[in-house]
Write a protein that holds these residues in place. Structure first.
Motif, short mmCIF file in Angstrom:
data_model
loop_
_atom_site.label_atom_id
_atom_site.label_comp_id
_atom_site.label_asym_id
_atom_site.label_seq_id
_atom_site.Cartn_x
_atom_site.Cartn_y
_atom_site.Cartn_z
N THR A 117 0.86 -1.11 -0.04
CA THR A 117 -0.07 -0.21 0.05
C THR A 117 0.75 1.51 -0.05
O THR A 117 0.47 2.27 0.62
N VAL A 119 -8.91 1.65 -7.87
CA VAL A 119 -10.11 0.83 -7.39
C VAL A 119 -11.08 1.59 -8.70
O VAL A 119 -11.56 2.40 -8.91
N GLY A 143 -11.10 6.85 1.51
CA GLY A 143 -9.81 6.06 1.24
C GLY A 143 -8.73 7.26 0.79
O GLY A 143 -7.83 6.90 0.05
N PHE A 197 -6.54 5.04 -1.42
CA PHE A 197 -6.96 4.49 -2.77
C PHE A 197 -7.36 5.95 -3.66
O PHE A 197 -7.65 6.89 -3.13
N THR A 239 -11.92 -0.42 3.22
CA THR A 239 -11.09 0.37 3.38
C THR A 239 -10.32 0.16 4.94
O THR A 239 -9.25 0.68 4.91
#
Length: 173
Positions: A3, A9, A31, A35, A143
């Protein structure tokens, strides 16, 4: 799964006008930094449903970059490398999806289409709020997964469980 960089995504739905767009907004908020969410459709409507946009704006989401677009934008050489692909409608889950570069982990998190909800305006708007609530719960669980410590098979199992889990209504929670 590392990460170090934000994980990309993609949320898919047939028309990319409500569920997938709402999911994109939620994940980009929940996120942030971890993300980067996108949304697309196999047959995009070309517009974000007005009730979806109004709801997100009312909840103080950034809607400036939200638009209905084809999943083909994510198959070319300039597309972001996808780490996850989630279908949020049953139609998209049953369609033949493109081959995503990098073989992202995918799961089906189907929800009813709020855009076809019947009833008066209040009831139709409630369908969008309920969609937001269910997606928020699923994305919140996602998450908070310990991604760095899960192997691909375990992670796939957890993502499938999120999609199958009944999402409790506020009075049930």
């Amino acid at each position: 799964m590392t990460t170090e960089k934000p994980l990309n995504v993609l949320f898919l739905c047939t028309h990319n006008s409500a569920r997938s767009v709402i999911a994109e907004a939620i994940l980009n908020r929940l996120g942030a930094g971890r993300f980067k969410a996108y949304s697309a459709g196999s047959q995009p409507s070309g517009r974000v449903h007005p009730y979806a946009r109004e709801l997100l704006e009312k909840l103080n989401y950034d809607t400036s970059s939200l638009r209905s677009k084809s999943w083909e934008e994510f198959t070319g050489p300039d597309a972001p490398d996808l780490d996850f692909v989630f279908t949020v409608c049953d139609n998209a889950a049953n369609e033949v999806c493109p081959v995503w570069p990098g073989q992202p982990i995918s799961a089906h998190w189907g929800l009813p289409d709020p855009g076809v909800a019947e009833g008066n305006e209040s009831e139709r708007r409630f369908a969008f709020a309920d969609t937001h609530r269910m997606l928020y719960q699923r994305i919140s669980i996602f998450t908070n997964l310990p991604l760095a410590s899960l192997d691909k098979l375990s992670l796939q199992k957890r993502l499938d469980e999120i999609g199958r889990a009944a999402v409790a209504a506020p009075e049930d929670a």
